[in-house]
Design a protein around this motif. Structure first.
Motif, mmCIF file in Angstrom:
data_model
loop_
_atom_site.group_PDB
_atom_site.id
_atom_site.type_symbol
_atom_site.label_atom_id
_atom_site.label_comp_id
_atom_site.label_asym_id
_atom_site.label_seq_id
_atom_site.Cartn_x
_atom_site.Cartn_y
_atom_site.Cartn_z
ATOM 1 N N TYR A 26 -7.709 13.216 -8.257
ATOM 2 C CA TYR A 26 -8.548 12.645 -7.203
ATOM 3 C C TYR A 26 -9.498 13.737 -6.719
ATOM 4 O O TYR A 26 -9.235 14.932 -6.902
ATOM 5 C CB TYR A 26 -7.693 12.186 -6.012
ATOM 6 N N TYR A 42 -11.128 5.380 -2.728
ATOM 7 C CA TYR A 42 -9.837 5.124 -2.080
ATOM 8 C C TYR A 42 -10.000 5.219 -0.570
ATOM 9 O O TYR A 42 -10.698 6.126 -0.083
ATOM 10 C CB TYR A 42 -8.801 6.163 -2.543
ATOM 11 N N PRO A 43 -9.336 4.346 0.172
ATOM 12 C CA PRO A 43 -9.358 4.459 1.638
ATOM 13 C C PRO A 43 -8.743 5.789 2.085
ATOM 14 O O PRO A 43 -7.807 6.297 1.450
ATOM 15 C CB PRO A 43 -8.509 3.274 2.104
ATOM 16 N N PHE A 88 -4.925 11.650 4.416
ATOM 17 C CA PHE A 88 -4.111 10.728 3.616
ATOM 18 C C PHE A 88 -5.046 9.817 2.832
ATOM 19 O O PHE A 88 -6.079 9.376 3.361
ATOM 20 C CB PHE A 88 -3.231 9.842 4.518
ATOM 21 N N ILE A 89 -4.685 9.530 1.578
ATOM 22 C CA ILE A 89 -5.439 8.543 0.802
ATOM 23 C C ILE A 89 -4.495 7.423 0.381
ATOM 24 O O ILE A 89 -3.310 7.648 0.150
ATOM 25 C CB ILE A 89 -6.157 9.167 -0.411
ATOM 26 N N GLU A 90 -5.068 6.226 0.318
ATOM 27 C CA GLU A 90 -4.282 5.060 -0.102
ATOM 28 C C GLU A 90 -4.492 4.860 -1.596
ATOM 29 O O GLU A 90 -5.608 4.541 -2.027
ATOM 30 C CB GLU A 90 -4.708 3.813 0.662
ATOM 31 N N ILE A 91 -3.428 5.036 -2.364
ATOM 32 C CA ILE A 91 -3.575 4.983 -3.822
ATOM 33 C C ILE A 91 -3.093 3.675 -4.426
ATOM 34 O O ILE A 91 -3.226 3.454 -5.618
ATOM 35 C CB ILE A 91 -2.836 6.156 -4.498
ATOM 36 N N ARG A 123 -7.499 8.095 5.667
ATOM 37 C CA ARG A 123 -7.247 8.173 7.105
ATOM 38 C C ARG A 123 -6.810 9.598 7.423
ATOM 39 O O ARG A 123 -6.254 10.308 6.568
ATOM 40 C CB ARG A 123 -6.216 7.156 7.559
ATOM 41 N N SER A 136 0.831 -1.203 0.000
ATOM 42 C CA SER A 136 0.000 0.000 0.000
ATOM 43 C C SER A 136 0.867 1.255 0.000
ATOM 44 O O SER A 136 1.987 1.257 0.509
ATOM 45 C CB SER A 136 -0.937 0.002 1.205
ATOM 46 N N GLN A 137 0.312 2.292 -0.570
ATOM 47 C CA GLN A 137 0.993 3.589 -0.599
ATOM 48 C C GLN A 137 0.014 4.668 -0.161
ATOM 49 O O GLN A 137 -0.979 4.921 -0.848
ATOM 50 C CB GLN A 137 1.517 3.901 -2.006
ATOM 51 N N TRP A 138 0.298 5.275 1.000
ATOM 52 C CA TRP A 138 -0.518 6.369 1.515
ATOM 53 C C TRP A 138 0.164 7.681 1.166
ATOM 54 O O TRP A 138 1.372 7.813 1.356
ATOM 55 C CB TRP A 138 -0.673 6.260 3.027
#
Length: 104
Positions: A28, A90-91, A100-103, A93, A2-4
């Motif tokens: 986004y 996208y997740p 932050f988004i997880e791409i 947090r 994963s990449q945040w």
């Protein structure tokens, strides 16, 4: 793996609003719900690729500025014609006031 990535600050988005974010040439859309929850979707409408950040946010819905197609931005689900393809979501947090988004 994963990449945040840091997309913006929480203060950059008012409730029931959307802001654009671009990373490595990908657009986004970052949303803040009326309940102060944050969400992220692809930045373009799946119908004719209009930027969603120029659209209208109503409750948990984003309306595309071109043909008024609507999506539930919490799930990405298209609400009906003219948009028939769901948005990618996208997740998200929140950490120390940063969204932050997880791409990947």
């Amino acid at each position: 793996m994963s990449q945040w990535i840091a997309a913006c600050q929480t203060d950059d988005i008012e409730p029931e609003d959307v802001v654009p974010f671009q990373h490595e040439g990908v657009d986004y859309a970052i949303y803040r719900s009326p309940d102060d929850d944050f969400y992220a979707t692809a930045g373009h409408c799946t119908h004719e690729r209009m930027l969603l950040c120029d659209g209208l946010v109503m409750d948990n819905t984003i309306e595309c500025p071109k043909h008024n197609g609507r999506f539930d931005y919490t799930t990405g689900r298209a609400a009906g014609a003219p948009v028939l393809v769901d948005l990618r979501t996208y997740p998200v947090r929140i950490e120390d006031g940063t969204v932050f988004i997880e791409i990947g």
